[in-house]
Scaffold this motif. Structure first.
Motif, PDB file in Angstrom:
ATOM      1  N   SER C  44      38.338  41.070  24.289  1.00 18.91           N
ATOM      2  CA  SER C  44      37.862  42.431  23.527  1.00 18.91           C
ATOM      3  C   SER C  44      38.961  43.011  24.275  1.00 18.91           C
ATOM      4  O   SER C  44      39.207  43.955  24.275  1.00 18.91           O
ATOM      5  CB  SER C  44      36.637  42.204  23.373  1.00 18.91           C
ATOM      6  OG  SER C  44      35.967  42.373  24.528  1.00 18.91           O
ATOM      7  N   ARG C  45      38.615  43.563  25.345  1.00 15.87           N
ATOM      8  CA  ARG C  45      39.617  43.975  26.480  1.00 15.87           C
ATOM      9  C   ARG C  45      40.087  43.502  28.048  1.00 15.87           C
ATOM     10  O   ARG C  45      39.660  42.559  27.759  1.00 15.87           O
ATOM     11  CB  ARG C  45      38.403  45.559  26.992  1.00 15.87           C
ATOM     12  CG  ARG C  45      37.598  44.701  27.696  1.00 15.87           C
ATOM     13  CD  ARG C  45      36.058  45.658  27.907  1.00 15.87           C
ATOM     14  NE  ARG C  45      35.811  45.391  29.498  1.00 15.87           N
ATOM     15  CZ  ARG C  45      34.238  44.894  28.268  1.00 15.87           C
ATOM     16  NH1 ARG C  45      34.052  44.309  27.532  1.00 15.87           N
ATOM     17  NH2 ARG C  45      33.718  45.035  30.143  1.00 15.87           N
ATOM     18  N   LEU C  46      40.938  44.094  28.443  1.00 14.26           N
ATOM     19  CA  LEU C  46      41.180  44.069  29.275  1.00 14.26           C
ATOM     20  C   LEU C  46      41.085  45.127  30.796  1.00 14.26           C
ATOM     21  O   LEU C  46      40.245  45.992  30.203  1.00 14.26           O
ATOM     22  CB  LEU C  46      42.949  44.393  29.386  1.00 14.26           C
ATOM     23  CG  LEU C  46      43.671  42.985  28.776  1.00 14.26           C
ATOM     24  CD1 LEU C  46      45.166  42.997  28.690  1.00 14.26           C
ATOM     25  CD2 LEU C  46      43.106  41.642  28.869  1.00 14.26           C
ATOM     26  N   TYR C  47      40.615  44.296  31.769  1.00 18.36           N
ATOM     27  CA  TYR C  47      40.127  45.442  32.805  1.00 18.36           C
ATOM     28  C   TYR C  47      41.553  45.257  33.841  1.00 18.36           C
ATOM     29  O   TYR C  47      42.152  44.101  34.716  1.00 18.36           O
ATOM     30  CB  TYR C  47      38.653  44.140  33.333  1.00 18.36           C
ATOM     31  CG  TYR C  47      38.386  45.290  35.032  1.00 18.36           C
ATOM     32  CD1 TYR C  47      37.928  46.512  34.841  1.00 18.36           C
ATOM     33  CD2 TYR C  47      38.656  45.289  36.664  1.00 18.36           C
ATOM     34  CE1 TYR C  47      37.144  47.156  36.460  1.00 18.36           C
ATOM     35  CE2 TYR C  47      38.392  45.350  37.884  1.00 18.36           C
ATOM     36  CZ  TYR C  47      37.619  46.610  37.083  1.00 18.36           C
ATOM     37  OH  TYR C  47      37.076  47.606  38.257  1.00 18.36           O
ATOM     38  N   LYS C 122      44.846  42.377  36.266  1.00 19.20           N
ATOM     39  CA  LYS C 122      44.235  42.749  35.809  1.00 19.20           C
ATOM     40  C   LYS C 122      43.113  41.234  35.206  1.00 19.20           C
ATOM     41  O   LYS C 122      43.022  39.899  35.387  1.00 19.20           O
ATOM     42  CB  LYS C 122      45.142  42.619  34.007  1.00 19.20           C
ATOM     43  CG  LYS C 122      46.107  41.825  33.476  1.00 19.20           C
ATOM     44  CD  LYS C 122      46.690  42.192  32.293  1.00 19.20           C
ATOM     45  CE  LYS C 122      47.469  41.151  32.241  1.00 19.20           C
ATOM     46  NZ  LYS C 122      49.437  41.887  32.299  1.00 19.20           N
ATOM     47  N   LYS C 123      42.424  42.013  34.253  1.00 14.66           N
ATOM     48  CA  LYS C 123      41.248  40.284  33.844  1.00 14.66           C
ATOM     49  C   LYS C 123      41.428  40.487  32.280  1.00 14.66           C
ATOM     50  O   LYS C 123      41.080  41.433  32.188  1.00 14.66           O
ATOM     51  CB  LYS C 123      40.342  39.763  34.522  1.00 14.66           C
ATOM     52  CG  LYS C 123      39.279  40.959  34.924  1.00 14.66           C
ATOM     53  CD  LYS C 123      38.057  40.086  36.160  1.00 14.66           C
ATOM     54  CE  LYS C 123      37.128  41.656  36.390  1.00 14.66           C
ATOM     55  NZ  LYS C 123      36.415  41.257  37.665  1.00 14.66           N
ATOM     56  N   ASP C 124      41.103  39.445  31.944  1.00 10.87           N
ATOM     57  CA  ASP C 124      40.911  39.337  30.579  1.00 10.87           C
ATOM     58  C   ASP C 124      39.206  39.367  30.271  1.00 10.87           C
ATOM     59  O   ASP C 124      38.512  38.261  30.827  1.00 10.87           O
ATOM     60  CB  ASP C 124      41.269  38.285  29.574  1.00 10.87           C
ATOM     61  CG  ASP C 124      42.328  37.841  29.635  1.00 10.87           C
ATOM     62  OD1 ASP C 124      43.313  38.522  29.841  1.00 10.87           O
ATOM     63  OD2 ASP C 124      42.518  36.200  29.354  1.00 10.87           O
ATOM     64  N   LYS C 130      33.588  36.697  28.299  1.00 14.20           N
ATOM     65  CA  LYS C 130      33.950  36.043  30.036  1.00 14.20           C
ATOM     66  C   LYS C 130      35.181  36.312  30.513  1.00 14.20           C
ATOM     67  O   LYS C 130      35.873  36.755  29.947  1.00 14.20           O
ATOM     68  CB  LYS C 130      34.054  34.662  29.295  1.00 14.20           C
ATOM     69  CG  LYS C 130      34.165  33.307  30.730  1.00 14.20           C
ATOM     70  CD  LYS C 130      34.443  32.162  30.202  1.00 14.20           C
ATOM     71  CE  LYS C 130      35.265  30.931  30.596  1.00 14.20           C
ATOM     72  NZ  LYS C 130      36.750  31.013  30.576  1.00 14.20           N
ATOM     73  N   GLU C 131      35.191  36.717  31.601  1.00 13.40           N
ATOM     74  CA  GLU C 131      35.592  37.546  32.610  1.00 13.40           C
ATOM     75  C   GLU C 131      36.685  36.720  33.254  1.00 13.40           C
ATOM     76  O   GLU C 131      36.449  35.522  34.066  1.00 13.40           O
ATOM     77  CB  GLU C 131      34.731  38.481  33.920  1.00 13.40           C
ATOM     78  CG  GLU C 131      34.199  39.270  32.762  1.00 13.40           C
ATOM     79  CD  GLU C 131      34.256  40.336  33.762  1.00 13.40           C
ATOM     80  OE1 GLU C 131      34.236  39.845  34.930  1.00 13.40           O
ATOM     81  OE2 GLU C 131      32.627  41.576  33.135  1.00 13.40           O
TER      82      GLU C 131
ATOM     83  N   SER D  12      41.159  39.020  41.925  1.00 11.24           N
ATOM     84  CA  SER D  12      41.033  37.504  42.194  1.00 11.24           C
ATOM     85  C   SER D  12      40.472  37.012  43.370  1.00 11.24           C
ATOM     86  O   SER D  12      39.946  36.721  43.920  1.00 11.24           O
ATOM     87  CB  SER D  12      41.472  36.467  41.898  1.00 11.24           C
ATOM     88  OG  SER D  12      43.048  36.370  42.249  1.00 11.24           O
ATOM     89  N   VAL D  13      41.509  37.637  45.087  1.00 20.72           N
ATOM     90  CA  VAL D  13      41.104  37.881  45.899  1.00 20.72           C
ATOM     91  C   VAL D  13      39.647  38.091  46.522  1.00 20.72           C
ATOM     92  O   VAL D  13      39.005  37.867  46.653  1.00 20.72           O
ATOM     93  CB  VAL D  13      42.580  37.820  47.162  1.00 20.72           C
ATOM     94  CG1 VAL D  13      41.942  38.334  48.676  1.00 20.72           C
ATOM     95  CG2 VAL D  13      43.327  36.741  46.594  1.00 20.72           C
ATOM     96  N   LYS D  14      39.750  39.488  46.495  1.00 23.90           N
ATOM     97  CA  LYS D  14      38.394  40.082  46.617  1.00 23.90           C
ATOM     98  C   LYS D  14      37.267  39.077  45.813  1.00 23.90           C
ATOM     99  O   LYS D  14      36.176  39.383  47.228  1.00 23.90           O
ATOM    100  CB  LYS D  14      38.634  41.472  45.646  1.00 23.90           C
ATOM    101  CG  LYS D  14      36.863  41.782  45.966  1.00 23.90           C
ATOM    102  CD  LYS D  14      38.077  43.828  45.170  1.00 23.90           C
ATOM    103  CE  LYS D  14      37.375  43.988  43.971  1.00 23.90           C
ATOM    104  NZ  LYS D  14      37.204  45.588  43.351  1.00 23.90           N
ATOM    105  N   ASP D  15      37.044  39.139  44.617  1.00 23.79           N
ATOM    106  CA  ASP D  15      36.495  38.650  44.419  1.00 23.79           C
ATOM    107  C   ASP D  15      36.081  37.055  45.424  1.00 23.79           C
ATOM    108  O   ASP D  15      34.959  36.057  45.418  1.00 23.79           O
ATOM    109  CB  ASP D  15      36.145  37.961  42.962  1.00 23.79           C
ATOM    110  CG  ASP D  15      36.115  38.384  41.568  1.00 23.79           C
ATOM    111  OD1 ASP D  15      36.007  39.874  42.744  1.00 23.79           O
ATOM    112  OD2 ASP D  15      36.329  38.259  40.821  1.00 23.79           O
TER     113      ASP D  15
END
Lengths: 83, 135, 135, 83
Positions: C44-47, C122-124, C130-131, D12-15
């Motif tokens: 739905s978006r990327l971060y 980036k994350k989905d 869900k990320e 993701s390393v920060k998480d």
């Protein structure tokens, strides 16, 4: 019966031909090579000082010789330079 | 899948919008612009002439080949005829694809082929008004 | 020679305008856009998150190398951070050059290098919320 | 005298680190390799299940080992994925 062929000139070839187009009447059974011979006599200037000249029959580049049909459109032009 | 040979100025924003889709991850756009110098000649504008019917057919054939070769999603090609002033776009090719490799390859393929095959011719009009066909 | 890492939407029209010049004969622009599918995931978006100071330095180094390697005239690079919605641009690279070969090569060089070197992640966010980091 | 090193985590390393940054105090003369060892003890989770992890010292990728200076900034992050 004669074939009517419309010959169209473009770009610098048009300037050298002194016209945008002309109708040539050729005997039935005439071929592309016959049309070129007529053009060489009637419009020799379009060959003068040019490395290459291009022919397209009914909007397709020509490869090889072929018999012409009535109302065929032959385009004559220099190397393309669009873009 | 738009192909246009037109006298009007090219609206790049609109062209790019026409190829965008949420299925694409990449849009690559080439704009050919009228440069100040053509060799030693200082140009004020270019004049483009086309064999319109054949040029449209030629561009369609090239673009179709790009679709099947690179699997792009959409394209728009516009080419101006008549006078095109210094700094203006004479041609634009915009392509969308899932990934950037295809988008770059297809965009370059299309403009390279247009430049060698599509029956369009240009002349320089230099700053003194002298006209010279470039062929 | 503009490099920007920004939360605001990318204005491609403005970016392209920024590299245009009458000395250029070619402008090539790459836009990376948020695609609906990332593998099997419906997005739905990327971060996007950046290490801003280093990312700007990295892009500048890459762009400078493109200038010296390909002799391009100008470039603008913008990359978004934060949420970027489906169909929007996450990154744009626009390059002007005298001729199209350099413009294509430099534009591709810049985006390829950004994707492998510049510290941005980036994350989905999928349609269920869900990320997932993509690294 | 101790060196104060700011360690920053990204992506993701920060998480996995559970924090954006931390300040480590290391003895004078400490090297990058010493810092990494401290991190492996304090934040082992950032190595878990990762093929690769990247380090940048003062905004430059690190190649090889080197002595640290007071106020150096060390960034730790996963494979980049921008664009």
């Amino acid at each position: 019966m004669k074939l009517k062929i419309q010959v169209r000139f473009f770009g610098s070839v048009k300037d050298d031909a002194g016209t945008e187009s002309l109708i040539l009447e050729l005997p039935e059974g005439s071929r592309i090579s016959d049309l070129k011979e007529v053009l060489m006599k009637e419009k020799p200037s379009i060959w003068a000082g040019r490395r290459q000249i291009f022919f397209a029959l009914n909007q397709n580049y020509i490869t090889g010789d072929r018999e012409l049909k009535d109302n065929d459109e032959m385009a004559v032009f220099p190397m393309v330079s669009g873009g | 899948m738009i192909i246009r040979i037109q006298k009007e100025a090219i609206d790049a924003t609109e062209v790019i919008r026409s190829v965008r889709t949420p299925e694409a991850g990449a849009v690559v756009t080439f704009q050919g612009t009228v440069r100040r110098f053509s060799g030693d000649t200082e140009v004020s504008r270019l004049y483009y002439e086309s064999y319109k019917e054949m040029a449209e057919k030629s561009m369609k054939g090239i673009a179709d080949e790009a679709v099947s070769r690179f699997g792009i999603i959409d394209y728009t090609i516009e080419h101006r005829t008549g006078d095109v002033n210094l700094g203006e776009d004479s041609v634009i090719v915009s392509v969308s694809a899932a990934h950037r490799e295809e988008a770059f390859s297809a965009c370059k393929f299309i403009i390279d082929r247009i430049k060698t095959e599509t029956p369009i011719w240009k002349k320089d009009i230099d700053v003194t008004g002298k006209e010279t066909w470039r062929d």
